[in-house]
Design an enzyme around this catalytic site. Structure first.
Site, mmCIF file in Angstrom:
data_model
loop_
_atom_site.group_PDB
_atom_site.id
_atom_site.type_symbol
_atom_site.label_atom_id
_atom_site.label_comp_id
_atom_site.label_asym_id
_atom_site.label_seq_id
_atom_site.Cartn_x
_atom_site.Cartn_y
_atom_site.Cartn_z
ATOM 1 N N SER D 46 8.844 -14.692 -7.616
ATOM 2 C CA SER D 46 7.583 -14.107 -8.059
ATOM 3 C C SER D 46 6.606 -14.298 -6.910
ATOM 4 C CB SER D 46 7.095 -14.809 -9.320
ATOM 5 O OG SER D 46 5.979 -14.117 -9.842
ATOM 6 N N GLU D 47 5.959 -13.215 -6.472
ATOM 7 C CA GLU D 47 5.238 -13.276 -5.202
ATOM 8 C C GLU D 47 3.986 -14.154 -5.238
ATOM 9 O OE1 GLU D 47 5.828 -10.430 -6.871
ATOM 10 O OE2 GLU D 47 4.114 -9.060 -6.807
#
Lengths: 233, 218, 233, 218
Positions: D46-47
């Site tokens: 998840s960025e």
């Protein structure tokens, strides 16, 4: 979780070949991948280009590879503790590319981070800048430096888990995290290999995504280069 | 009488200001840490990845995983932090370190410094010196005024390969404190008992002398 | 150790003035400097340029500053959760500079790391690249991006010590470490302020050198934007 | 019959390979996580700073300090790690993430993608999408083949502002699986019960049809 564990250093070094470019973590003899270096000597791979801040001492660290003449070229910031290195360099057997330490670190990080080039003030007006693009930003001159490329990166951590997550201890961290990011294949040797779930996700220095193979190292010497102490008064 | 190395270190220590982060090079600069003025809080940065570096460990307490940039075993003070080489040079390049003290072979009147290479001799490398001098806002050079043959190292122009250009702010030698100005080396202080004439004789670069030059006070 | 402690948020924000450029950590409402934002509203400083990944919601986070029309320009990657923001943007009252999230992060890091500019592939061939220098590296096109400049950076950490060392918790880390590096003056508010020596030097995310002022925050709401759960089966 | 969103997610899940790190965009892509084939180990990135992201928390166990890039509360699996946004995008830009799945408004036959902006409407921003599409070696787009008016979104050329150029490798729609080749969209599979003719009719971009086109198998 993805399992990065290999059984031993032999398995870890599968695919290392003559003529490759290798990154090796460590500062002086602190935090160097001892097991991998020993195995590189055994493998007798030759014509290596080694990117490492230092070049070891005569009988330890990269000095072991120099003694066997396995290194064609060193890319380092400081190489001053090694007689055999000096001999090979002065005789022209060994190519040496000296790079400012911060630029060395940043070129490793850039390689791992998909940044092909960046500007830095380090070395402007010196021979380091020769042949390089220069540009002024905010009234100050900078030079353009490029990301490294490395076939393998060898790093040494204190603790690691089977998913490849790494935690370093003290100043043995140094170049290891950036080199872990930069290798096409990154091999981590660790003093203590644990199961996933044993390391706190908040305390991990190098996430496992950067590590392709991990193994439990052994027989660490962790030699001290300059033992300096004070007396209890 | 000309200062010894400890004298140079003591004089540089007088330059320290409360709240500064300081990077000390190898040699005389390292000694500065021993003479921090009372009441002043300083944190030492070691470019291999320490802030809040402490003194050498007691015998038997050395840790192979805790060294300084000179590869010497050290300790950490309460409040210290450890980081990687990339973040360490981010601190240096990003000008978060207030003072850099380092040695030199030559300094020129425009602030150039040469301290890493002598052609024809084994070159050990620049280590972090080029990053430090290219970035630091405040650089003090600790050095002897002349070489062993008595030739000045405070020059019009450096003869050796440069480490950095127009970066040195102040030079503390065994004879004098010099400030690098756009017009040349301004003489600020004399070592105790050293005459202005002696300093003039030992200085090849342009020397600016205005009014009475005080002696250093220790 | 150098002591960075200030007594409260009022003291921490000394010197913040109209027209300044501010960085604010956080991703969505996670890890935002709640105390500092509240104080910025009280100070009624205006014409601010705010660099923040998001712009809060109508009644929390940067939404509070938007409501008072204190912000002249937002530099963000995603601003989609805020009606007042939308109204001001569409009416032209608010300037908005949208930047790819990774470029936003890297421009903060570059600002703190003394890297004035770097090449990235993000945005090549899109309107983000308009007016920017482009260059090919390794067969791929990149654009040149520059470091930010910010007068103040506001970050929020989980734990901090009086020397300014910070540890973040979970994904509240996000942009906080890079913004801490980037501010001319960086102000850290922390959930728990401890004495030096209580944090493990090996576990510190942001070394104190990047923090100019630190204070014990209070009354954290830590609002959840999207509460998603699953049922025990 | 055309697939629903879950069908698209299930089909994309078949593309996953053991040992891959995967970034899933908001919307249909997020659903892919629910259909990982048995025996396959995948880690989700998840960025906003997670590797090894787990499912939503049980009610009452939500943590405001643990969200995904869609701002939803999530959990961590054993072996997860947390990092800052700069390192997160280093992973993405440095091509350490093997697969990116994201939604799109339009895809063109040369692999361009538009998914962040409609002129005249409120623009929310590109978030991490431009970094992801500019860097990922393997991008699968999850989308409906046509818009609500029945117009094709699989185009010769995108009409909306681009998110990235020549980057999409594969498109999975409610009607078909398409591979982006240098000659155009190559039809790989049909949704169950959907005819080649229906796909041709719904596709504006150049469609390459070679031999029998198999139906998707679930």
């Amino acid at each position: 979780m993805i399992n990065k564990t290999v059984n031993n250093v032999q398995e870890a070094l599968t695919g290392v070949k003559d003529g490759m470019t290798l990154m090796l973590g460590g500062f002086g003899l602190c935090g160097i991948p001892e097991n991998c270096i020993t195995e590189l000597v055994k493998l007798e791979v030759k014509n290596l280009t080694c990117i490492s801040n230092n070049a070891g001492v005569d009988d330890f660290g990269l000095g072991l590879l120099l003694k066997k003449k396995q290194i064609k070229k060193m890319i380092s910031s400081y190489v001053g503790e090694n007689d055999e290195f000096e001999r090979q360099m002065l005789s022209g057997e060994l190519q040496v590319d000296l790079i400012p330490q911060g630029t060395l670190a940043e070129r490793c990080r850039a390689a791992g981070a998909g940044i092909p080039a960046f500007f830095t003030p380090a070395g402007y007006g010196t021979e380091v800048a020769e042949g390089k693009e220069t540009r002024e930003f905010n009234g100050k001159m900078h030079i353009l430096e490029h990301a490294f490329q490395a076939d393998f990166a060898f790093v040494k951590a204190w603790k690691g888990d089977t998913a490849g997550n790494l935690i370093f201890k003290g100043t043995a961290r140094n170049f290891n995290p950036m080199m872990a990011m930069a290798g096409k294949i990154t091999i981590a040797e660790v003093e203590e290999l644990v199961k996933v779930g044993e390391l706190d996700p908040n305390e991990i220095h190098t996430p496992g995504i950067f590590v392709q193979r991990i193994f439990q190292g052994k027989d660490y010497e962790k030699r001290i280069e300059q033992r300096t102490v004070r007396q209890k008064s | 009488m000309a200062l010894d190395k400890i004298g140079i270190a003591k004089r540089i220590a007088q330059e320290l200001q409360d709240g500064w982060y300081v990077n000390l090079g190898i040699g005389i600069p390292t000694l500065v840490a021993n003479y921090i003025p009372k009441g002043i809080n300083i944190e030492f940065q070691s470019e291999n990845g320490i802030l809040g570096m402490g003194p050498f460990p007691f015998e038997g307490e050395e840790d192979a995983d805790l060294i300084n940039a000179g590869k010497q075993t050290v300790t950490l003070l309460d409040g210290a932090s450890i980081f990687d080489s990339s973040l360490s040079f981010a601190m240096i390049r990003g000008q978060h370190v207030q003072l850099t003290v380092l040695g030199a072979m030559e300094v020129s009147e425009n602030g150039d410094i040469a301290n890493w290479k002598i052609p024809g001799y084994m070159v050990k490398g620049m280590g972090g010196a080029m990053d430090l001098v290219a970035s630091a806002e405040n650089i003090i050079v600790a050095m002897m005024h002349t070489n062993k043959k008595g030739e000045s190292k405070i020059l019009k122009r450096c003869t050796l390969p440069l480490t950095g250009v127009q970066c040195v702010k102040k030079v503390v030698t065994d004879l004098a404190v010099l400030e690098v100005t756009k017009d040349g080396f301004k003489l600020i202080e004399r070592a105790p008992g050293v005459s202005v004439e002696e300093i003039i004789k030992a200085t090849e670069g342009k020397l600016i002398i205005e009014g009475e030059i005080p002696e250093m006070v220790f």
